[in-house]
Design a protein around this motif. Sequence first.
Motif, PDB file in Angstrom:
ATOM      1  N   MET A 193       0.868  -1.446   0.132  1.00  0.00           N
ATOM      2  CA  MET A 193       0.101  -0.194   0.059  1.00  0.00           C
ATOM      3  C   MET A 193       1.710   1.568  -0.240  1.00  0.00           C
ATOM      4  SD  MET A 193      -3.402   0.614   2.666  1.00  0.00           S
ATOM      5  CE  MET A 193      -2.384  -0.118   4.050  1.00  0.00           C
ATOM      6  N   PHE A 194       1.871   1.577   0.774  1.00  0.00           N
ATOM      7  CA  PHE A 194       2.612   2.358   1.334  1.00  0.00           C
ATOM      8  C   PHE A 194       3.801   2.189  -0.137  1.00  0.00           C
ATOM      9  CE2 PHE A 194       0.665   2.224   4.805  1.00  0.00           C
ATOM     10  CZ  PHE A 194       0.180   3.845   4.973  1.00  0.00           C
ATOM     11  N   GLU A 195       4.271   0.957  -0.838  1.00  0.00           N
ATOM     12  CA  GLU A 195       5.305   1.093  -1.376  1.00  0.00           C
ATOM     13  C   GLU A 195       5.077   0.398  -2.774  1.00  0.00           C
ATOM     14  OE1 GLU A 195       9.007   0.174  -0.093  1.00  0.00           O
ATOM     15  OE2 GLU A 195       9.362   1.284   1.657  1.00  0.00           O
ATOM     16  N   PRO A 196       4.407   1.203  -3.854  1.00  0.00           N
ATOM     17  CA  PRO A 196       3.481   0.381  -4.538  1.00  0.00           C
ATOM     18  C   PRO A 196       4.764   0.503  -6.129  1.00  0.00           C
ATOM     19  CG  PRO A 196       2.107   2.339  -4.311  1.00  0.00           C
ATOM     20  CD  PRO A 196       3.413   2.279  -3.302  1.00  0.00           C
ATOM     21  N   THR A 197       4.486  -0.541  -6.747  1.00  0.00           N
ATOM     22  CA  THR A 197       5.649  -0.812  -7.934  1.00  0.00           C
ATOM     23  C   THR A 197       5.639   0.183  -8.527  1.00  0.00           C
ATOM     24  OG1 THR A 197       6.319  -3.412  -6.630  1.00  0.00           O
ATOM     25  CG2 THR A 197       6.555  -2.168  -9.580  1.00  0.00           C
ATOM     26  N   MET A 198       6.389   1.104  -8.887  1.00  0.00           N
ATOM     27  CA  MET A 198       5.954   1.535 -10.302  1.00  0.00           C
ATOM     28  C   MET A 198       5.789   0.631 -12.014  1.00  0.00           C
ATOM     29  SD  MET A 198       9.244   4.222 -10.106  1.00  0.00           S
ATOM     30  CE  MET A 198       9.512   5.664  -9.582  1.00  0.00           C
ATOM     31  N   SER A 199       4.911   1.753 -12.452  1.00  0.00           N
ATOM     32  CA  SER A 199       4.034   1.177 -13.973  1.00  0.00           C
ATOM     33  C   SER A 199       5.589   1.738 -14.804  1.00  0.00           C
ATOM     34  CB  SER A 199       2.771   1.728 -13.937  1.00  0.00           C
ATOM     35  OG  SER A 199       3.635   3.270 -14.446  1.00  0.00           O
ATOM     36  N   LYS A 200       5.392   1.289 -15.726  1.00  0.00           N
ATOM     37  CA  LYS A 200       6.126   1.485 -17.231  1.00  0.00           C
ATOM     38  C   LYS A 200       5.963   3.513 -17.340  1.00  0.00           C
ATOM     39  CE  LYS A 200       8.189   0.146 -21.443  1.00  0.00           C
ATOM     40  NZ  LYS A 200       7.503  -0.618 -23.082  1.00  0.00           N
ATOM     41  N   GLY A 201       5.614   3.881 -17.404  1.00  0.00           N
ATOM     42  CA  GLY A 201       4.909   5.086 -17.751  1.00  0.00           C
ATOM     43  C   GLY A 201       5.046   5.849 -16.035  1.00  0.00           C
ATOM     44  N   GLU A 202       5.159   5.160 -15.079  1.00  0.00           N
ATOM     45  CA  GLU A 202       6.121   6.526 -14.450  1.00  0.00           C
ATOM     46  C   GLU A 202       7.464   6.168 -14.230  1.00  0.00           C
ATOM     47  OE1 GLU A 202       3.707   3.655 -10.717  1.00  0.00           O
ATOM     48  OE2 GLU A 202       2.275   5.444 -10.552  1.00  0.00           O
ATOM     49  N   ARG A 203       8.454   5.110 -14.861  1.00  0.00           N
ATOM     50  CA  ARG A 203       9.168   4.867 -14.715  1.00  0.00           C
ATOM     51  C   ARG A 203       9.910   5.843 -15.682  1.00  0.00           C
ATOM     52  NH1 ARG A 203      12.462   1.325 -12.463  1.00  0.00           N
ATOM     53  NH2 ARG A 203      14.063   1.571 -13.878  1.00  0.00           N
ATOM     54  N   MET A 204       8.819   5.386 -16.807  1.00  0.00           N
ATOM     55  CA  MET A 204       9.806   6.991 -17.831  1.00  0.00           C
ATOM     56  C   MET A 204       9.281   8.656 -16.953  1.00  0.00           C
ATOM     57  SD  MET A 204      10.423   5.103 -20.071  1.00  0.00           S
ATOM     58  CE  MET A 204      10.857   5.807 -21.485  1.00  0.00           C
ATOM     59  N   TYR A 205       8.675   8.808 -17.231  1.00  0.00           N
ATOM     60  CA  TYR A 205       8.609   9.972 -15.889  1.00  0.00           C
ATOM     61  C   TYR A 205       9.309   9.982 -14.678  1.00  0.00           C
ATOM     62  CZ  TYR A 205       6.024  14.142 -13.332  1.00  0.00           C
ATOM     63  OH  TYR A 205       6.112  15.379 -13.048  1.00  0.00           O
ATOM     64  N   THR A 206      10.107   9.013 -14.559  1.00  0.00           N
ATOM     65  CA  THR A 206      10.652   9.438 -12.975  1.00  0.00           C
ATOM     66  C   THR A 206      12.116   9.487 -13.901  1.00  0.00           C
ATOM     67  OG1 THR A 206       9.757   8.622 -12.117  1.00  0.00           O
ATOM     68  CG2 THR A 206      11.805   8.566 -11.282  1.00  0.00           C
ATOM     69  N   ILE A 207      12.599   9.140 -15.410  1.00  0.00           N
ATOM     70  CA  ILE A 207      13.639   9.820 -16.431  1.00  0.00           C
ATOM     71  C   ILE A 207      13.910  10.662 -16.696  1.00  0.00           C
ATOM     72  CG2 ILE A 207      14.703   8.672 -17.572  1.00  0.00           C
ATOM     73  CD1 ILE A 207      14.009   5.484 -16.488  1.00  0.00           C
ATOM     74  N   ALA A 208      12.669  10.351 -17.337  1.00  0.00           N
ATOM     75  CA  ALA A 208      12.452  12.266 -17.659  1.00  0.00           C
ATOM     76  C   ALA A 208      12.668  13.631 -16.928  1.00  0.00           C
ATOM     77  CB  ALA A 208      11.204  12.536 -18.536  1.00  0.00           C
ATOM     78  N   SER A 209      12.372  12.711 -15.209  1.00  0.00           N
ATOM     79  CA  SER A 209      12.017  14.278 -14.188  1.00  0.00           C
ATOM     80  C   SER A 209      13.862  14.434 -13.422  1.00  0.00           C
ATOM     81  CB  SER A 209      11.470  13.591 -13.376  1.00  0.00           C
ATOM     82  OG  SER A 209      10.294  13.531 -13.553  1.00  0.00           O
ATOM     83  N   VAL A 210      14.429  13.013 -13.829  1.00  0.00           N
ATOM     84  CA  VAL A 210      15.877  13.149 -13.826  1.00  0.00           C
ATOM     85  C   VAL A 210      16.932  13.588 -14.463  1.00  0.00           C
ATOM     86  CG1 VAL A 210      17.942  11.480 -12.739  1.00  0.00           C
ATOM     87  CG2 VAL A 210      16.014  10.772 -11.998  1.00  0.00           C
ATOM     88  N   LEU A 211      16.757  13.530 -15.558  1.00  0.00           N
ATOM     89  CA  LEU A 211      16.711  14.611 -16.552  1.00  0.00           C
ATOM     90  C   LEU A 211      16.811  15.612 -16.404  1.00  0.00           C
ATOM     91  CD1 LEU A 211      17.106  12.054 -19.057  1.00  0.00           C
ATOM     92  CD2 LEU A 211      19.187  11.998 -18.025  1.00  0.00           C
ATOM     93  N   GLY A 212      15.816  15.987 -16.231  1.00  0.00           N
ATOM     94  CA  GLY A 212      14.827  17.310 -16.373  1.00  0.00           C
ATOM     95  C   GLY A 212      15.961  18.408 -15.283  1.00  0.00           C
ATOM     96  N   ALA A 213      15.897  17.580 -13.977  1.00  0.00           N
ATOM     97  CA  ALA A 213      16.601  17.718 -12.470  1.00  0.00           C
ATOM     98  C   ALA A 213      18.191  18.152 -12.659  1.00  0.00           C
ATOM     99  CB  ALA A 213      15.694  17.293 -11.583  1.00  0.00           C
ATOM    100  N   VAL A 214      18.634  17.662 -13.331  1.00  0.00           N
ATOM    101  CA  VAL A 214      19.929  17.267 -13.636  1.00  0.00           C
ATOM    102  C   VAL A 214      20.508  18.114 -14.226  1.00  0.00           C
ATOM    103  CG1 VAL A 214      21.451  16.007 -14.216  1.00  0.00           C
ATOM    104  CG2 VAL A 214      20.883  15.130 -12.400  1.00  0.00           C
ATOM    105  N   GLY A 215      19.867  18.255 -15.965  1.00  0.00           N
ATOM    106  CA  GLY A 215      20.263  19.440 -16.873  1.00  0.00           C
ATOM    107  C   GLY A 215      19.916  20.688 -16.236  1.00  0.00           C
TER     108      GLY A 215
END
Length: 180
Positions: free
Chosen positions: A31-53
């Motif tokens: 309930m508190f740590e759901p597994t990431m879906s493929k879309g959530e992983r892609m969004y998170t990767i894009a967020s990391v790239l944007g934040a680091v950029g």
Amino acid sequence: MSENDLRNELLNIEPLSVQRQELLQAQVRNMFEPTMSKGERMYTIASVLGAVGFAVVAAIVIVMGKAEPMQKTMWGVFGAISLGGAALWIRSLARSKVEIRRLAALSKIAPAAALLICLLLIINAVGNPGSESLAWAIFGVTFLILTVAIALHNRIIAAELNQREQMLRIEYRIAEMSEK
């Protein structure tokens, strides 16, 4: 004694069987740590790239830019916050889980960070009057309002999850008692 301590003490008067306790812990963890879906992983990767950029651009502006000290300070604060967010997203990616409790805890400090950003933008607008500075100050206030709204939403989600956790505990307690 706080309400949470009393509630936990009452629920733990007679502990659950080992099997039910493990099942309860597994459900709470899901309930508190759901597994990431493929879309959530892609969004998170894009967020990391944007934040680091953004942090890299902020570092370049601070080191090589011909900006005023106040503007360099703002870029530094924005860059540091951006790197902090990237670190959290990288941790979530490494675990492939969304850490709702950690996000709820961080949502408590997000309004303070947004207030700092807003104040820096307003101070800059006062020190350098002009339409561009005013626009940035309005952006800062809007950002603050949005951050407070998101933090409130996250607190509501956390409260709902805590309520579901306690209901699960009670359901397991009732099931255990009905078997006796």
